[in-house]
Design an enzyme around this catalytic site. Structure first.
Site, PDB file in Angstrom:
ATOM      1  N   ASP A  89       1.409   8.539   7.311  1.00 53.36           N
ATOM      2  CA  ASP A  89       0.503   8.763   6.186  1.00 53.36           C
ATOM      3  C   ASP A  89      -0.864   8.159   6.468  1.00 53.36           C
ATOM      4  O   ASP A  89      -1.008   6.940   6.539  1.00 53.36           O
ATOM      5  CB  ASP A  89       1.086   8.115   4.916  1.00 53.36           C
ATOM      6  CG  ASP A  89       2.268   8.881   4.370  1.00 53.36           C
ATOM      7  OD1 ASP A  89       2.140  10.105   4.183  1.00 53.36           O
ATOM      8  OD2 ASP A  89       3.323   8.259   4.133  1.00 53.36           O
ATOM      9  N   MET A 137      -4.636   7.711   5.062  1.00 51.12           N
ATOM     10  CA  MET A 137      -5.366   7.760   3.777  1.00 51.12           C
ATOM     11  C   MET A 137      -6.779   7.219   3.960  1.00 51.12           C
ATOM     12  O   MET A 137      -6.972   6.243   4.684  1.00 51.12           O
ATOM     13  CB  MET A 137      -4.664   6.896   2.738  1.00 51.12           C
ATOM     14  CG  MET A 137      -3.218   7.268   2.502  1.00 51.12           C
ATOM     15  SD  MET A 137      -2.510   6.181   1.259  1.00 51.12           S
ATOM     16  CE  MET A 137      -0.799   6.694   1.331  1.00 51.12           C
ATOM     17  N   HIS A 152       0.338  13.144   7.965  1.00 45.50           N
ATOM     18  CA  HIS A 152      -0.023  13.627   6.634  1.00 45.50           C
ATOM     19  C   HIS A 152      -1.403  13.063   6.311  1.00 45.50           C
ATOM     20  O   HIS A 152      -1.545  11.867   6.067  1.00 45.50           O
ATOM     21  CB  HIS A 152       1.042  13.137   5.641  1.00 45.50           C
ATOM     22  CG  HIS A 152       0.788  13.516   4.233  1.00 45.50           C
ATOM     23  ND1 HIS A 152       1.510  13.001   3.187  1.00 45.50           N
ATOM     24  CD2 HIS A 152      -0.105  14.381   3.668  1.00 45.50           C
ATOM     25  CE1 HIS A 152       1.077  13.528   2.051  1.00 45.50           C
ATOM     26  NE2 HIS A 152       0.089  14.354   2.324  1.00 45.50           N
ATOM     27  N   MET A 183      -4.230  12.452   4.080  1.00 45.17           N
ATOM     28  CA  MET A 183      -4.701  12.381   2.697  1.00 45.17           C
ATOM     29  C   MET A 183      -6.145  11.910   2.741  1.00 45.17           C
ATOM     30  O   MET A 183      -6.454  10.744   2.488  1.00 45.17           O
ATOM     31  CB  MET A 183      -3.801  11.431   1.901  1.00 45.17           C
ATOM     32  CG  MET A 183      -2.415  12.010   1.660  1.00 45.17           C
ATOM     33  SD  MET A 183      -1.201  10.773   1.188  1.00 45.17           S
ATOM     34  CE  MET A 183      -0.686  10.232   2.802  1.00 45.17           C
ATOM     35  N   MET A 240       4.443  17.850  -2.469  1.00 47.74           N
ATOM     36  CA  MET A 240       4.379  16.449  -2.895  1.00 47.74           C
ATOM     37  C   MET A 240       5.187  16.281  -4.175  1.00 47.74           C
ATOM     38  O   MET A 240       4.962  16.999  -5.159  1.00 47.74           O
ATOM     39  CB  MET A 240       2.921  16.020  -3.157  1.00 47.74           C
ATOM     40  CG  MET A 240       2.023  15.982  -1.936  1.00 47.74           C
ATOM     41  SD  MET A 240       2.642  14.975  -0.579  1.00 47.74           S
ATOM     42  CE  MET A 240       2.792  13.351  -1.352  1.00 47.74           C
ATOM     43  N   GLY A 256      -0.794   8.655  -2.396  1.00 43.15           N
ATOM     44  CA  GLY A 256      -1.585   7.431  -2.371  1.00 43.15           C
ATOM     45  C   GLY A 256      -0.728   6.189  -2.171  1.00 43.15           C
ATOM     46  O   GLY A 256      -1.177   5.236  -1.554  1.00 43.15           O
ATOM     47  N   GLY A 310       6.910   4.332  -2.787  1.00 48.29           N
ATOM     48  CA  GLY A 310       7.707   3.661  -3.813  1.00 48.29           C
ATOM     49  C   GLY A 310       7.559   4.192  -5.221  1.00 48.29           C
ATOM     50  O   GLY A 310       7.966   3.540  -6.177  1.00 48.29           O
ATOM     51  N   ASP A 363       7.972  15.375  -0.074  1.00 47.71           N
ATOM     52  CA  ASP A 363       7.398  14.058   0.221  1.00 47.71           C
ATOM     53  C   ASP A 363       7.157  13.278  -1.063  1.00 47.71           C
ATOM     54  O   ASP A 363       6.288  13.632  -1.853  1.00 47.71           O
ATOM     55  CB  ASP A 363       6.084  14.246   0.993  1.00 47.71           C
ATOM     56  CG  ASP A 363       5.464  12.920   1.404  1.00 47.71           C
ATOM     57  OD1 ASP A 363       6.117  11.870   1.244  1.00 47.71           O
ATOM     58  OD2 ASP A 363       4.312  12.950   1.891  1.00 47.71           O
ATOM     59  N   SER A 404      10.396   4.308   1.238  1.00 51.29           N
ATOM     60  CA  SER A 404      11.075   3.129   0.686  1.00 51.29           C
ATOM     61  C   SER A 404      12.579   3.188   0.859  1.00 51.29           C
ATOM     62  O   SER A 404      13.221   2.165   1.095  1.00 51.29           O
ATOM     63  CB  SER A 404      10.781   3.014  -0.811  1.00 51.29           C
ATOM     64  OG  SER A 404       9.419   3.160  -1.038  1.00 51.29           O
TER      65      SER A 404
HETATM   66  C1  DX5 Z   1       2.618   9.109  -0.579  1.00 54.84           C
HETATM   67  C2  DX5 Z   1       2.982   9.429   0.844  1.00 54.84           C
HETATM   68  C3  DX5 Z   1       4.436   9.445   1.084  1.00 54.84           C
HETATM   69  C4  DX5 Z   1       5.082   8.099   0.902  1.00 54.84           C
HETATM   70  C5  DX5 Z   1       6.531   8.319   0.612  1.00 54.84           C
HETATM   71  O1  DX5 Z   1       1.252   9.163  -0.702  1.00 54.84           O
HETATM   72  O2  DX5 Z   1       2.472  10.699   1.219  1.00 54.84           O
HETATM   73  O3  DX5 Z   1       4.711   9.956   2.389  1.00 54.84           O
HETATM   74  O4  DX5 Z   1       4.975   7.287   2.042  1.00 54.84           O
HETATM   75  O5  DX5 Z   1       7.077   7.090   0.301  1.00 54.84           O
HETATM   76  P1  DX5 Z   1       8.357   6.964  -0.636  1.00 54.84           P
HETATM   77  O6  DX5 Z   1       9.465   7.660   0.094  1.00 54.84           O
HETATM   78  O7  DX5 Z   1       8.533   5.509  -0.773  1.00 54.84           O
HETATM   79  O8  DX5 Z   1       8.030   7.661  -1.931  1.00 54.84           O
HETATM   80 ZN    ZN Z   2       3.235  11.555   3.118  1.00 62.85          ZN
END
Ligand code: DX5
Ligand code: ZN
Length: 226
Positions: A40, A42, A71, A73, A142, A147, A150, A180, A203
């Site tokens: 991820d 960001m 990914h 973002m 999504m 962002g 957890g 995701d 998580s």
């Molecule tokens: C959120 C991310 C996810 C995140 C998933 O912005 O794109 O990939 O890491 O984490 P869990 O599985 O903890 O929701």
């Molecule tokens: Zn992601």
């Protein structure tokens, strides 16, 4: 006989939930048990958080052969495609909210020999990505607002997974459908039954006592039963 989806089920742990001070070890622990590594990235603009970028991907590439499902973002991801490819990314996913028409982004991605994914946020209707599915190797639905790891799974995202699976099957495509956000043993089977075949889990893998056992539990949940 196994269905097409069954043969292509993949678990993609998200390193966002890992201990960054021990990232190499965290990846090493699960590497033999997973199919992809979800990375991820960001930028603090598209989402209200910053995570990691090119140097971390480059360092990880030196310690694992796992495919990196990156990914992105961020607001101008295509600018980073060459650097990401060079650092060791295998595929990149951009957001339809960033590129309402992702045709050029997909082309730039192909130029770099990267796989191309398109992600859609919970508030965005499926119709936004539908015209572009044939450009993609993967659709990323999504199931949380991006962002942060957890967060709780947003149930309405299942409908989008089903719509994506329906489109892919009815057009004879092999596009992967990844889900995701908020995935764990309690909901992964429902996501699979809705049509997802790639499952991001942050998580529910890295924030457990035994990440390998956690992966195996997720896999057991999605395995075809008699
Ligand atoms: C959120 C991310 C996810 C995140 C998933 O912005 O794109 O990939 O890491 O984490 P869990 O599985 O903890 O929701
Ligand atoms: Zn992601």
């Amino acid at each position: 006989m196994l269905s097409i989806v069954e043969t292509r089920l993949q678990i993609a742990p998200s390193i966002l939930a890992a201990d960054f001070a021990r990232l190499g070890d965290e990846v090493d622990t699960i590497a033999a048990h997973v199919d992809l590594l979800h990375v991820d990235v960001m930028d603090g603009h598209f989402v209200p958080n910053v995570s990691l970028g090119v140097p971390v991907i480059e360092s990880l590439r030196a310690v694992t052969d796992l495919k990196f499902d990156c990914h992105l973002m961020m607001l101008n991801p295509d600018y980073y495609f060459p650097a990401l490819q060079k650092a060791g990314a295998d595929s990149v996913t951009v957001h339809i909210e960033v590129y309402p028409n992702p045709t050029e982004a997909a082309e730039s991605c192909r130029t770099e020999s990267l796989g191309f994914g398109l992600a859609i946020n919970p508030p965005t209707p499926f119709a936004a990505i539908e015209p572009f599915i044939e450009l993609c190797d993967m659709i990323v639905v999504m199931s949380v607002n991006p962002g942060f790891g957890g967060q709780s799974f947003i149930d309405a995202s299942m409908e989008k997974v089903a719509a994506a699976r329906n489109f892919v099957e009815s057009h004879g495509l092999l596009t992967d459908i990844e889900i995701d956000g908020g995935i764990g043993p309690a909901n992964i089977r429902r996501a699979r039954d809705a049509g997802a075949n790639v499952f991001v889990a942050g998580s529910s893998v890295f924030r457990t006592e035994d990440p390998v056992a956690a992966v195996e539990e997720l896999r057991a949940q999605i395995r075809e039963t008699e």
